[in-house]
Design a protein around this motif. Structure first.
Motif, PDB file in Angstrom:
ATOM      1  N   LEU A 272       0.822  -1.209   0.000  1.00  0.00           N
ATOM      2  CA  LEU A 272       0.000   0.000   0.000  1.00  0.00           C
ATOM      3  C   LEU A 272       0.854   1.257   0.000  1.00  0.00           C
ATOM      4  O   LEU A 272       0.573   2.208  -0.747  1.00  0.00           O
ATOM      5  N   THR A 273       1.899   1.302   0.830  1.00  0.00           N
ATOM      6  CA  THR A 273       2.719   2.513   0.896  1.00  0.00           C
ATOM      7  C   THR A 273       3.483   2.759  -0.415  1.00  0.00           C
ATOM      8  O   THR A 273       3.679   3.901  -0.816  1.00  0.00           O
ATOM      9  N   VAL A 274       3.888   1.670  -1.081  1.00  0.00           N
ATOM     10  CA  VAL A 274       4.503   1.825  -2.403  1.00  0.00           C
ATOM     11  C   VAL A 274       3.476   2.364  -3.388  1.00  0.00           C
ATOM     12  O   VAL A 274       3.786   3.221  -4.226  1.00  0.00           O
ATOM     13  N   SER A 275       2.247   1.882  -3.291  1.00  0.00           N
ATOM     14  CA  SER A 275       1.180   2.394  -4.158  1.00  0.00           C
ATOM     15  C   SER A 275       0.969   3.891  -3.951  1.00  0.00           C
ATOM     16  O   SER A 275       0.733   4.627  -4.909  1.00  0.00           O
ATOM     17  N   ILE A 276       1.056   4.327  -2.699  1.00  0.00           N
ATOM     18  CA  ILE A 276       0.918   5.761  -2.415  1.00  0.00           C
ATOM     19  C   ILE A 276       2.050   6.549  -3.068  1.00  0.00           C
ATOM     20  O   ILE A 276       1.841   7.621  -3.651  1.00  0.00           O
ATOM     21  N   GLY A 277       3.278   6.007  -2.989  1.00  0.00           N
ATOM     22  CA  GLY A 277       4.395   6.671  -3.658  1.00  0.00           C
ATOM     23  C   GLY A 277       4.210   6.736  -5.162  1.00  0.00           C
ATOM     24  O   GLY A 277       4.442   7.781  -5.790  1.00  0.00           O
ATOM     25  N   TYR A 278       3.783   5.634  -5.761  1.00  0.00           N
ATOM     26  CA  TYR A 278       3.529   5.627  -7.207  1.00  0.00           C
ATOM     27  C   TYR A 278       2.403   6.600  -7.571  1.00  0.00           C
ATOM     28  O   TYR A 278       2.450   7.279  -8.601  1.00  0.00           O
ATOM     29  N   TYR A 279       1.371   6.618  -6.732  1.00  0.00           N
ATOM     30  CA  TYR A 279       0.187   7.442  -6.998  1.00  0.00           C
ATOM     31  C   TYR A 279       0.549   8.916  -7.140  1.00  0.00           C
ATOM     32  O   TYR A 279       0.052   9.613  -8.027  1.00  0.00           O
ATOM     33  N   TYR A 280       1.424   9.393  -6.281  1.00  0.00           N
ATOM     34  CA  TYR A 280       1.736  10.830  -6.279  1.00  0.00           C
ATOM     35  C   TYR A 280       2.962  11.192  -7.113  1.00  0.00           C
ATOM     36  O   TYR A 280       3.109  12.356  -7.508  1.00  0.00           O
ATOM     37  N   TYR A 281       3.839  10.234  -7.392  1.00  0.00           N
ATOM     38  CA  TYR A 281       5.087  10.593  -8.060  1.00  0.00           C
ATOM     39  C   TYR A 281       5.325   9.871  -9.387  1.00  0.00           C
ATOM     40  O   TYR A 281       5.886  10.463 -10.312  1.00  0.00           O
ATOM     41  N   SER A 282       4.930   8.628  -9.503  1.00  0.00           N
ATOM     42  CA  SER A 282       5.341   7.816 -10.646  1.00  0.00           C
ATOM     43  C   SER A 282       4.193   7.399 -11.555  1.00  0.00           C
ATOM     44  O   SER A 282       4.406   6.631 -12.497  1.00  0.00           O
ATOM     45  N   PHE A 283       3.003   7.876 -11.283  1.00  0.00           N
ATOM     46  CA  PHE A 283       1.841   7.474 -12.063  1.00  0.00           C
ATOM     47  C   PHE A 283       1.944   8.011 -13.485  1.00  0.00           C
ATOM     48  O   PHE A 283       2.446   9.118 -13.707  1.00  0.00           O
ATOM     49  N   PRO A 284       1.487   7.246 -14.480  1.00  0.00           N
ATOM     50  CA  PRO A 284       1.537   7.751 -15.861  1.00  0.00           C
ATOM     51  C   PRO A 284       0.625   8.960 -16.035  1.00  0.00           C
ATOM     52  O   PRO A 284      -0.415   9.071 -15.379  1.00  0.00           O
ATOM     53  N   LEU A 285       1.018   9.867 -16.886  1.00  0.00           N
ATOM     54  CA  LEU A 285       0.179  11.019 -17.199  1.00  0.00           C
ATOM     55  C   LEU A 285      -1.078  10.521 -17.890  1.00  0.00           C
ATOM     56  O   LEU A 285      -1.033   9.752 -18.840  1.00  0.00           O
ATOM     57  N   GLY A 286      -2.214  10.961 -17.433  1.00  0.00           N
ATOM     58  CA  GLY A 286      -3.470  10.394 -17.897  1.00  0.00           C
ATOM     59  C   GLY A 286      -3.863   9.257 -16.970  1.00  0.00           C
ATOM     60  O   GLY A 286      -3.559   9.271 -15.774  1.00  0.00           O
ATOM     61  N   GLY A 287      -4.541   8.251 -17.495  1.00  0.00           N
ATOM     62  CA  GLY A 287      -4.929   7.106 -16.678  1.00  0.00           C
ATOM     63  C   GLY A 287      -5.808   7.486 -15.511  1.00  0.00           C
ATOM     64  O   GLY A 287      -5.658   6.964 -14.408  1.00  0.00           O
ATOM     65  N   VAL A 288      -6.763   8.409 -15.747  1.00  0.00           N
ATOM     66  CA  VAL A 288      -7.604   8.906 -14.664  1.00  0.00           C
ATOM     67  C   VAL A 288      -8.490   7.808 -14.086  1.00  0.00           C
ATOM     68  O   VAL A 288      -8.687   7.717 -12.877  1.00  0.00           O
ATOM     69  N   ALA A 289      -9.012   6.936 -14.949  1.00  0.00           N
ATOM     70  CA  ALA A 289      -9.912   5.884 -14.481  1.00  0.00           C
ATOM     71  C   ALA A 289      -9.202   4.949 -13.495  1.00  0.00           C
ATOM     72  O   ALA A 289      -9.756   4.595 -12.442  1.00  0.00           O
ATOM     73  N   LEU A 290      -7.973   4.542 -13.811  1.00  0.00           N
ATOM     74  CA  LEU A 290      -7.211   3.689 -12.906  1.00  0.00           C
ATOM     75  C   LEU A 290      -6.836   4.437 -11.646  1.00  0.00           C
ATOM     76  O   LEU A 290      -6.904   3.889 -10.545  1.00  0.00           O
ATOM     77  N   ARG A 291      -6.471   5.698 -11.802  1.00  0.00           N
ATOM     78  CA  ARG A 291      -5.991   6.464 -10.662  1.00  0.00           C
ATOM     79  C   ARG A 291      -7.068   6.655  -9.600  1.00  0.00           C
ATOM     80  O   ARG A 291      -6.787   6.641  -8.407  1.00  0.00           O
ATOM     81  N   ASN A 292      -8.319   6.794 -10.027  1.00  0.00           N
ATOM     82  CA  ASN A 292      -9.409   7.021  -9.075  1.00  0.00           C
ATOM     83  C   ASN A 292      -9.674   5.812  -8.186  1.00  0.00           C
ATOM     84  O   ASN A 292     -10.244   5.950  -7.106  1.00  0.00           O
ATOM     85  N   ARG A 293      -9.261   4.625  -8.629  1.00  0.00           N
ATOM     86  CA  ARG A 293      -9.549   3.404  -7.885  1.00  0.00           C
ATOM     87  C   ARG A 293      -8.274   2.711  -7.393  1.00  0.00           C
ATOM     88  O   ARG A 293      -8.362   1.642  -6.781  1.00  0.00           O
ATOM     89  N   TYR A 294      -7.141   3.301  -7.653  1.00  0.00           N
ATOM     90  CA  TYR A 294      -5.870   2.618  -7.418  1.00  0.00           C
ATOM     91  C   TYR A 294      -5.604   2.378  -5.935  1.00  0.00           C
ATOM     92  O   TYR A 294      -5.275   1.253  -5.528  1.00  0.00           O
ATOM     93  N   ILE A 295      -5.750   3.384  -5.100  1.00  0.00           N
ATOM     94  CA  ILE A 295      -5.431   3.245  -3.675  1.00  0.00           C
ATOM     95  C   ILE A 295      -6.423   2.321  -2.981  1.00  0.00           C
ATOM     96  O   ILE A 295      -6.022   1.448  -2.197  1.00  0.00           O
ATOM     97  N   SER A 296      -7.715   2.494  -3.260  1.00  0.00           N
ATOM     98  CA  SER A 296      -8.707   1.606  -2.640  1.00  0.00           C
ATOM     99  C   SER A 296      -8.480   0.160  -3.073  1.00  0.00           C
ATOM    100  O   SER A 296      -8.633  -0.773  -2.274  1.00  0.00           O
ATOM    101  N   GLY A 297      -8.091  -0.031  -4.327  1.00  0.00           N
ATOM    102  CA  GLY A 297      -7.768  -1.375  -4.793  1.00  0.00           C
ATOM    103  C   GLY A 297      -6.552  -1.948  -4.088  1.00  0.00           C
ATOM    104  O   GLY A 297      -6.492  -3.147  -3.808  1.00  0.00           O
TER     105      GLY A 297
END
Length: 328
Positions: free
Chosen positions: A118-143
């Motif tokens: 989960l903590t790695v996901s948080i790091g990816y979410y704010y720093y390493s996430f691809p530009l765009g990909g809004v649909a995945l981003r909205n559900r990524y942390i809860s997933g």
């Protein structure tokens, strides 16, 4: 004094490891003292104790040096690495106290692995996430919360499979699922990249190291081919720890690079304490419930069996010493 595989109960044995076992039913003080002794858990303890201290100092530095909200996810990211390696250190150090304690120690270890997902996901979410990909981003942390709890549940349950090979495979599969979900944004980012940047090579490298660590752990290499030769050092669990350590270190370097160089490229909102800590507290509560469930279902029969095995071993040793003395 280290024991052979015939001198410890089945629950304490490892496949293809013949010697170097600590005596079962040690006290917590004796387990701590074994930190400086040579046995088949020494390398496992130190290969995660040193990274725990290193990442703990790094987390403090991240929290003190950069107090901007933009850096908060980095603190959570590094703190997760501390929790992961710290739980593993505790598990390997105190796993020989009893059969029950051994299970509980590794339940905590599996919980630490799910938390770092989960903590790695948080790091990816704010720093390493691809530009765009809004649909995945909205559900990524809860997933990530759901997948982490599922991996913890499946791994805790795998300890009670009758076949050891199934246990290893089930744990690898459950945390492999968790890792695959966590890494999904990186895979999308690599697939969408117009050109290969240096940092993408770093991301691919730390993923490759993690895959190698999983393979070594599951295949029991190299002790499978040379039983008894790697009992103390160089066995699969030790190598898995080393590969894992280099993987998370490179992962930190890559995420830190993304934090410093992609700030102007992304339009992500400034993180708040609720967004960072609420998913973490939810996963911790779910893992605690899972661990409590498996502890409550643990049968005391195996515990009594391990204690009676230890009594028989001590009695046999005393008889051997007696007859040796008589022979003299």
């Amino acid at each position: 004094m280290s024991l052979s595989t015939t001198q410890v109960p089945r629950a304490f044995r490892e496949d293809f490891v013949r010697t170097g076992y600590r005596a079962p039913n040690l006290t917590a003080k004796q387990c701590l003292a074994s930190l400086f002794e040579c046995h088949n858990e020494t390398a496992n303890v130190w290969t995660h104790l040193i990274p725990t201290l290193f990442f703990a100092a790094l987390a403090v530095q991240c929290a003190v040096v950069d107090e901007k909200p933009r850096a908060w996810p980095m603190v959570v990211f590094v703190a997760g690495l501390v929790v992961n390696t710290g739980c593993s250190t505790v598990a390997h150090l105190f796993s020989t106290m009893s059969v029950r304690s051994r299970h509980i120690c590794y339940y905590i270890d599996y919980s630490g692995i799910s938390i770092v997902g989960l903590t790695v996901s948080i790091g990816y979410y704010y720093y390493s996430f691809p530009l765009g990909g809004v649909a995945l981003r909205n559900r990524y942390i809860s997933g990530s919360v759901f997948v982490g709890a599922l991996a913890c549940f499946l791994s805790c349950g795998s300890r009670h499979y009758r076949v050891d090979a199934w246990q290893k495979s089930a744990r690898t599969a459950s945390f492999g699922l968790c890792y695959a979900y966590t890494t999904l944004p990186l895979l999308i980012r690599i697939a969408w990249a117009d050109r290969w940047e240096f940092i993408l090579v770093g991301h691919v490298a730390h993923v490759a190291l993690m895959i190698a660590a999983s393979f070594v752990y599951t295949a029991k290499v190299p002790e499978r081919f040379w039983p008894g030769r790697f009992d103390l050092f160089g066995h699969s669990h030790c190598l898995m720890h080393i590969l894992f350590d280099f993987s998370i270190l490179l992962q930190f370097v890559c995420v830190r690079f993304d934090m410093e160089n992609r700030e102007g490229m992304t339009q992500w909102p400034v993180p708040t304490y609720n967004e960072l800590l609420l998913p973490l507290f939810m996963l911790i509560a779910m893992n605690f419930t899972i661990i409590w469930y498996f502890i409550s279902r643990m049968s005391p029969r195996k515990e009594r069996g391990a204690k009676s095995f230890e009594k028989r071993r001590k009695r046999l040793s005393s008889w051997q010493e007696h007859f040796n003395f008589r022979a003299m």
